[in-house]
Design a protein around this motif. Structure first.
Motif, PDB file in Angstrom:
ATOM      1  N   UNK A 455       0.820  -1.213   0.000  1.00 23.96           N
ATOM      2  CA  UNK A 455       0.000   0.000   0.000  1.00 23.96           C
ATOM      3  C   UNK A 455       0.853   1.262   0.000  1.00 23.96           C
ATOM      4  N   UNK A 456       1.845   1.306   0.880  1.00 24.83           N
ATOM      5  CA  UNK A 456       2.579   2.553   1.129  1.00 24.83           C
ATOM      6  C   UNK A 456       3.826   2.691   0.248  1.00 24.83           C
ATOM      7  N   UNK A 457       4.606   1.619   0.116  1.00 29.99           N
ATOM      8  CA  UNK A 457       5.826   1.697  -0.690  1.00 29.99           C
ATOM      9  C   UNK A 457       5.544   1.673  -2.183  1.00 29.99           C
ATOM     10  N   UNK A 458       4.572   0.849  -2.582  1.00 31.94           N
ATOM     11  CA  UNK A 458       4.381   0.599  -4.007  1.00 31.94           C
ATOM     12  C   UNK A 458       3.028   1.052  -4.547  1.00 31.94           C
ATOM     13  N   UNK A 459       2.221   1.703  -3.698  1.00 36.27           N
ATOM     14  CA  UNK A 459       0.983   2.370  -4.118  1.00 36.27           C
ATOM     15  C   UNK A 459      -0.024   1.437  -4.779  1.00 36.27           C
ATOM     16  N   UNK A 460      -0.050   0.179  -4.336  1.00 35.28           N
ATOM     17  CA  UNK A 460      -1.080  -0.729  -4.820  1.00 35.28           C
ATOM     18  C   UNK A 460      -2.406  -0.371  -4.167  1.00 35.28           C
ATOM     19  N   UNK A 461      -3.479  -0.567  -4.886  1.00 35.34           N
ATOM     20  CA  UNK A 461      -4.790  -0.343  -4.261  1.00 35.34           C
ATOM     21  C   UNK A 461      -5.102  -1.506  -3.324  1.00 35.34           C
ATOM     22  N   UNK A 462      -6.088  -1.374  -2.443  1.00 34.94           N
ATOM     23  CA  UNK A 462      -6.331  -2.420  -1.439  1.00 34.94           C
ATOM     24  C   UNK A 462      -6.550  -3.814  -2.014  1.00 34.94           C
ATOM     25  N   UNK A 463      -7.265  -3.910  -3.142  1.00 35.88           N
ATOM     26  CA  UNK A 463      -7.510  -5.234  -3.710  1.00 35.88           C
ATOM     27  C   UNK A 463      -6.224  -5.842  -4.268  1.00 35.88           C
ATOM     28  N   UNK A 464      -5.442  -5.030  -4.958  1.00 36.36           N
ATOM     29  CA  UNK A 464      -4.172  -5.536  -5.476  1.00 36.36           C
ATOM     30  C   UNK A 464      -3.221  -5.904  -4.349  1.00 36.36           C
ATOM     31  N   UNK A 465      -3.242  -5.118  -3.278  1.00 38.88           N
ATOM     32  CA  UNK A 465      -2.371  -5.413  -2.134  1.00 38.88           C
ATOM     33  C   UNK A 465      -2.707  -6.772  -1.534  1.00 38.88           C
ATOM     34  N   UNK A 466      -3.996  -7.130  -1.534  1.00 34.37           N
ATOM     35  CA  UNK A 466      -4.409  -8.433  -1.019  1.00 34.37           C
ATOM     36  C   UNK A 466      -4.142  -9.553  -2.022  1.00 34.37           C
ATOM     37  N   UNK A 467      -4.275  -9.258  -3.308  1.00 32.89           N
ATOM     38  CA  UNK A 467      -4.117 -10.291  -4.332  1.00 32.89           C
ATOM     39  C   UNK A 467      -2.663 -10.617  -4.641  1.00 32.89           C
ATOM     40  N   UNK A 468      -1.748  -9.705  -4.335  1.00 29.19           N
ATOM     41  CA  UNK A 468      -0.350  -9.916  -4.685  1.00 29.19           C
ATOM     42  C   UNK A 468       0.159 -11.235  -4.113  1.00 29.19           C
ATOM     43  N   UNK A 469       0.939 -12.002  -4.884  1.00 32.02           N
ATOM     44  CA  UNK A 469       1.484 -13.280  -4.385  1.00 32.02           C
ATOM     45  C   UNK A 469       2.250 -13.068  -3.085  1.00 32.02           C
ATOM     46  N   UNK A 470       2.047 -13.965  -2.140  1.00 36.27           N
ATOM     47  CA  UNK A 470       2.662 -13.823  -0.819  1.00 36.27           C
ATOM     48  C   UNK A 470       3.730 -14.888  -0.588  1.00 36.27           C
ATOM     49  N   UNK A 471       4.638 -14.555   0.303  1.00 32.41           N
ATOM     50  CA  UNK A 471       5.617 -15.500   0.815  1.00 32.41           C
ATOM     51  C   UNK A 471       5.335 -15.745   2.295  1.00 32.41           C
ATOM     52  N   UNK A 472       5.806 -16.865   2.797  1.00 31.17           N
ATOM     53  CA  UNK A 472       5.656 -17.210   4.212  1.00 31.17           C
ATOM     54  C   UNK A 472       6.994 -17.733   4.717  1.00 31.17           C
ATOM     55  N   UNK A 473       7.585 -17.013   5.672  1.00 28.23           N
ATOM     56  CA  UNK A 473       8.810 -17.510   6.290  1.00 28.23           C
ATOM     57  C   UNK A 473       8.433 -18.630   7.249  1.00 28.23           C
ATOM     58  N   UNK A 474       8.957 -19.826   6.999  1.00 26.27           N
ATOM     59  CA  UNK A 474       8.607 -21.005   7.796  1.00 26.27           C
ATOM     60  C   UNK A 474       9.478 -21.098   9.049  1.00 26.27           C
ATOM     61  N   UNK A 475      10.772 -21.180   8.839  1.00 26.25           N
ATOM     62  CA  UNK A 475      11.759 -21.234   9.919  1.00 26.25           C
ATOM     63  C   UNK A 475      13.138 -21.221   9.285  1.00 26.25           C
ATOM     64  N   UNK A 476      14.154 -20.836  10.059  1.00 28.17           N
ATOM     65  CA  UNK A 476      15.512 -20.846   9.537  1.00 28.17           C
ATOM     66  C   UNK A 476      15.606 -20.128   8.206  1.00 28.17           C
TER      67      UNK A 476
END
Length: 538
Positions: A455-476
């Motif tokens: 939202x703040x760094x890259x100015x995506x709208x709320x829907x795009x911010x939610x739709x953007x592919x996500x990563x998940x740090x598992x451990x290590x």
């Protein structure tokens, strides 16, 4: 504009949904029936707080694999020019001690009555309604009660939760006979509820109406409390009626950090919201180029690792924390932590040494009120114990404790456990921008970081911010990414030493909602494409 600037006509990611706009009111949740229940209450004269309670109650019916009446909740709300926080998470019962757990084994089992701490959801509904609502609680809970009474067709997402839990609990039934109460309630015909099948819970409707009619007293001092006490005694649980009768939620000031001109608000510990704020503080000290630059993703992952390592060492019930929130959110400390980030994946250690089933929703009304609300049983259906005749599935939040004797978060009577669920809120120049949240265990601060940065760094709208592919740090050095993550990012992360797994498991990456209000009073909503997300608007 007070909201983060974005081009409403530009979509960076293929989305199954577009932005939703409204003026008189908006309710965003992970299920259409819940959002509609909230909108119904708005149209009856309720405010955003009433609407959120109505939607939350409906979610206990339509998404029982994610939350329930017997769970906990947290809220951040903007009303009458002020920001408020409500911690409605329950403590360990008086009989719940480290020694009592050790007598039964060497760990806290997630299933069965021993995992049940004092539920806070009904008390939270009552406190929100009595302090900031407009309609009687009985009226606010009635839409949910009707859904439970009349039944509803189960969706694919909800059916998957039924089927997953059915398989897990079947294997545990011999060890934990109290799990039969789950099968009696959620699989009465001997099989998991299938997509499109009508599911009813008249006991659930009865419980909701009793809670509404008594402003929660039936759950903590009346007939539901009696039923919980009786069941706990029968299956060697720790919780008793006096634990329920003693419970009160706590109004508490949210905590914040300023990220590039915007104040990002979270609830203070015992929740993990402070991890998201620490990570944002660290991220503020490094240069980010573009959303799809692999270096951006690498730096975000490294920032969340550092924040989590400190959080794991320090977060507990606030009464037991020796490190203050101010120390953890120190900008100078964040600057020092950011200097540990280089171009390779790290194995972070805490810089401060010290002696996953959820639903999220947001709501806004024409008066300017806005609320960020989250509730959960934990690990899907929680403990697997259900109060017969009332449809109340009970949480397993004792799993948030540790049995390490010297750890700040060691289990202790009257102590709140470490909590994963966190609502978020954004303000700018002391004005509300709006509520946001992404449910999903330890994914939550990670997703908060990713969405706020979008939202703040890259100015995506709320829907795009939610739709953007996500990563998940598992451990290590282990990181999971969604299949939609661009290949060049995945390849670069591997080169940097991250151990990357591509996984299609949508639940791992959280489910979120966002509502923003611009200077013209227009409400702008985004909802989750990974679930049955729905925005009801007026």
């Amino acid at each position: 504009m007070t909201i983060p600037e974005f081009d409403a006509n530009t979509f960076h990611y293929a989305s199954r949904r577009e932005l939703v706009y409204g003026k008189k009111g908006m309710v965003a949740s992970s299920h259409p029936l819940a959002s509609q229940a909230g909108l119904e209450i708005l149209k009856k004269g309720g405010n955003a707080i009433d609407a959120a309670i109505a939607a939350a109650a409906a979610l206990t019916v339509v998404e029982p694999g994610s939350n329930g009446i017997g769970g906990d909740s947290f809220s951040i709300l903007w009303k009458d020019g002020e920001l408020y926080g409500l911690n409605s998470s329950g403590p360990a019962p008086a009989r719940m001690t480290r020694e009592a757990f050790l007598e039964a084994g060497d760990k806290i089992e997630p299933h069965g009555f021993k995992a049940v701490t004092v539920p806070g959801v009904p008390a939270g509904w009552a406190a929100l309604n009595q302090t900031h609502g407009k309609l009687p609680l009985s009226e606010v809970l009635e839409p949910a009660a009707l859904i439970a009474e009349e039944g509803f067709p189960v969706s694919n997402v909800v059916s998957q939760a039924f089927e997953r839990t059915f398989t897990i609990l079947k294997k545990k039934l011999e060890t934990f006979p109290e799990l039969k109460t789950w099968f009696d309630t959620f699989a009465p015909d001997g099989h998991p509820i299938q997509p499109g099948e009508i599911w009813r819970s008249p006991g659930h409707a009865k419980a909701l109406r009793l809670i509404g009619q008594t402003n929660g007293e039936a759950f903590y001092k009346g007939e539901i409390a009696d039923a919980i006490d009786q069941l706990s005694r029968a299956f060697d649980g720790f919780i008793r009626k006096e634990d329920l009768a003693d419970y009160q939620p706590e109004w508490i000031a949210p905590i914040s950090t300023n990220y590039k001109g915007y104040d990002i608000w979270e609830m203070p510990p015992n929740g993990q919201g402070i991890v998201a704020l620490m990570a944002l503080n660290i991220l503020e000290n490094v240069e980010l180029t573009s959303k799809e630059d692999p270096e951006t993703v690498h730096k975000q992952i490294e920032a969340i690792k550092l924040a989590f390592s400190d959080g794991k060492a320090t977060i507990s019930d606030m009464k037991y924390m020796s490190e203050t929130v101010d120390q953890l959110l120190s900008k100078s400390y964040a600057k020092a932590r950011s200097e540990l980030i280089d171009d390779q994946a790290s194995l972070p250690e805490p810089g401060i040494k010290d002696q996953s089933g959820t639903v999220y929703l947001s709501a806004a009304d024409e008066e300017g009120n806005m609320i960020s609300y989250i509730q959960s049983n934990y690990m899907g259906f929680g403990s697997g114990a259900v109060v017969p005749g009332y449809g109340v599935s009970l949480q397993n939040r004792a799993c948030g404790f540790t049995l390490e004797e010297q750890h700040l978060n060691v289990v202790h009577p009257g102590k709140r456990p470490f909590h994963t669920i966190i609502p978020g809120f954004i303000t700018k120049d002391n004005k509300p921008v709006g509520p946001f949240g992404i449910m999903g265990g330890h994914m939550q601060p990670q997703a908060h970081l990713q969405v706020i940065s979008s939202l703040i760094d890259f100015h995506l709208n709320p829907q795009d911010a939610l739709d953007a592919p996500r990563w998940h740090w598992d451990e290590g050095k282990k990181v999971s990414v969604e299949p939609e993550m661009p290949l060049h990012i995945i390849q670069n992360l591997i080169k940097r030493g991250h151990q990357v797994t591509i996984t299609p498991t949508k639940g791992l990456f959280g489910r979120g909602e966002i509502i923003l209000r611009n200077d013209q009073g227009v409400l702008i909503g985004g909802t989750e494409s990974r679930a049955d997300g729905h925005i009801a608007v007026w």
